[in-house]
Motif scaffolding. Sequence first.
Motif, PDB file in Angstrom:
ATOM      1  N   UNK A 211     -10.343   7.404   3.580  1.00  0.00           N
ATOM      2  CA  UNK A 211     -10.413   6.330   2.569  1.00  0.00           C
ATOM      3  C   UNK A 211      -9.094   6.281   1.790  1.00  0.00           C
ATOM      4  N   UNK A 212      -8.097   5.659   2.378  1.00  0.00           N
ATOM      5  CA  UNK A 212      -6.777   5.627   1.757  1.00  0.00           C
ATOM      6  C   UNK A 212      -6.706   4.727   0.531  1.00  0.00           C
ATOM      7  N   UNK A 213      -7.732   3.923   0.301  1.00  0.00           N
ATOM      8  CA  UNK A 213      -7.743   3.064  -0.883  1.00  0.00           C
ATOM      9  C   UNK A 213      -8.608   3.582  -2.012  1.00  0.00           C
ATOM     10  N   UNK A 214      -9.211   4.752  -1.826  1.00  0.00           N
ATOM     11  CA  UNK A 214     -10.093   5.305  -2.843  1.00  0.00           C
ATOM     12  C   UNK A 214     -11.549   5.103  -2.482  1.00  0.00           C
ATOM     13  N   UNK A 215     -12.421   5.770  -3.202  1.00  0.00           N
ATOM     14  CA  UNK A 215     -13.841   5.753  -2.885  1.00  0.00           C
ATOM     15  C   UNK A 215     -14.528   4.440  -3.218  1.00  0.00           C
TER      16      UNK A 215
ATOM     17  N   UNK B 121      -6.244  -2.714   1.407  1.00  0.00           N
ATOM     18  CA  UNK B 121      -7.281  -3.367   0.598  1.00  0.00           C
ATOM     19  C   UNK B 121      -6.999  -3.208  -0.890  1.00  0.00           C
ATOM     20  N   UNK B 122      -6.433  -2.086  -1.274  1.00  0.00           N
ATOM     21  CA  UNK B 122      -6.089  -1.847  -2.679  1.00  0.00           C
ATOM     22  C   UNK B 122      -5.092  -2.889  -3.179  1.00  0.00           C
ATOM     23  N   UNK B 123      -4.100  -3.222  -2.351  1.00  0.00           N
ATOM     24  CA  UNK B 123      -3.141  -4.253  -2.755  1.00  0.00           C
ATOM     25  C   UNK B 123      -3.796  -5.622  -2.757  1.00  0.00           C
ATOM     26  N   UNK B 124      -4.643  -5.898  -1.788  1.00  0.00           N
ATOM     27  CA  UNK B 124      -5.339  -7.186  -1.769  1.00  0.00           C
ATOM     28  C   UNK B 124      -6.220  -7.348  -3.004  1.00  0.00           C
ATOM     29  N   UNK B 125      -6.787  -6.258  -3.477  1.00  0.00           N
ATOM     30  CA  UNK B 125      -7.548  -6.326  -4.737  1.00  0.00           C
ATOM     31  C   UNK B 125      -6.613  -6.619  -5.894  1.00  0.00           C
TER      32      UNK B 125
ATOM     33  N   UNK C  43      -3.600  10.911   5.106  1.00  0.00           N
ATOM     34  CA  UNK C  43      -4.211  11.475   3.893  1.00  0.00           C
ATOM     35  C   UNK C  43      -3.370  11.249   2.643  1.00  0.00           C
ATOM     36  N   UNK C  44      -2.041  11.432   2.675  1.00  0.00           N
ATOM     37  CA  UNK C  44      -1.257  11.187   1.462  1.00  0.00           C
ATOM     38  C   UNK C  44      -1.270   9.745   0.970  1.00  0.00           C
ATOM     39  N   UNK C  45      -1.704   8.815   1.819  1.00  0.00           N
ATOM     40  CA  UNK C  45      -1.717   7.412   1.404  1.00  0.00           C
ATOM     41  C   UNK C  45      -2.800   7.121   0.367  1.00  0.00           C
ATOM     42  N   UNK C  46      -3.673   8.092   0.150  1.00  0.00           N
ATOM     43  CA  UNK C  46      -4.649   7.925  -0.925  1.00  0.00           C
ATOM     44  C   UNK C  46      -4.014   7.894  -2.298  1.00  0.00           C
ATOM     45  N   UNK C  47      -2.840   8.488  -2.415  1.00  0.00           N
ATOM     46  CA  UNK C  47      -2.094   8.412  -3.680  1.00  0.00           C
ATOM     47  C   UNK C  47      -1.475   7.027  -3.820  1.00  0.00           C
TER      48      UNK C  47
END
Length: 376
Positions: A93-97, A54-58, A370-374
């Motif tokens: 939440x790998x894309x952040x809060x 979702x972070x990349x889609x944003x 979990x590391x994918x949050x970075x």
Amino acid sequence: MSNTSRVLVVGGGAAGNAVTILLRRAGVEVDLIEARDDWNATAGSGITLQGNALRVLRELGVWEQVEASGFAFESFGVTAPDGTLLFAHDDIRTGGDDLPATVGMQRPRLQQILIDAVRASGADVHLGTTAETLEQDAEGVSVRFSDGTEGRYGLVIAADGLNSVTRAAIGITDKPEPTGMAIWRAPAPRPEGLVRTNLAFGGPAFIAGYCPTSEDTLYAYVVEANRDRASIPPETYADEMRRLAQAYGGHWTEIVEHITDPAKVNYTWFDRLLVEGSWHRGRVVLIGDAAHCCPPTLAQGAAMSLEDASVLAELLTGGRDWDDALLQEFYERRIRRVRPIVEASVQVGQWQLDGVRDADVPGLIARTLTPLGELP
């Protein structure tokens, strides 16, 4: 080489579409070719997108459309085969809060959103077209296309999927390998009260699960040991999936009633691929499933492909020469992110194939995700 050189993107799936959008935004001229005339606009049933996808889609500017079209949820459940909920666990939440943990959506809807964004970007798109030959020299790549035309490019990005023709054409001999498992998938209406992914382990299949894809829809899936695909006539696909799924209770009782059209049921094997050493040869670079793929046991396939597009576009538009050092840096950044996903996705399936009862699946998933949050 100037960073304004023209780029050819081979393949119009998630990775190819995403890198096209990002490069066009930076002013890079891009041609995109896609072998299918329909641009895969109707292929697939559903897709699970975790936060890092979702972070990349944003970043692509399509998050609001994805949010409106999909179904967001924050947890997954594990049930007994009869549908009894054993436990529910919060998704990471790998894309952040500021993004949901997970969004399920209809795969054709996601593809259409990306197609519209590519069109709006001004990229030059050619459907029903393949690259017949690639001839490289120190300055670029000359390409002959299946329609008889030719083009000259500073870089070719191969996003042509698991069975990438481009990968073989540039001398990379890695090929996908089956893991021993296969999956049946089908869309269905969403029963009232189904608000997250639930997974049932055991019964006649290894896994029976479903994911809501909109307010009204879901996609259901059943994982078993792979079979000879030639031995399963396509007209029997709905019967085969329904035979496995009807052993499960809970929401499955309602879902099974809608698994009736064999044309809407998809059967595929799980495959594993991880190209080692580098993902480029000269001025041709692989991204997405052309470079790596894994079983969907961690639901990270699309996310890893979208991250590839984001990282490569970042490097290409950073003012540096598009040389061997840059493309090797792309590989090194991505391999340390992708390798744990591929290995863990395969391990989860292997434990099931081997009948390991005390495997620490939740622990492995937590350690891997979990590391994918970075940021990648």
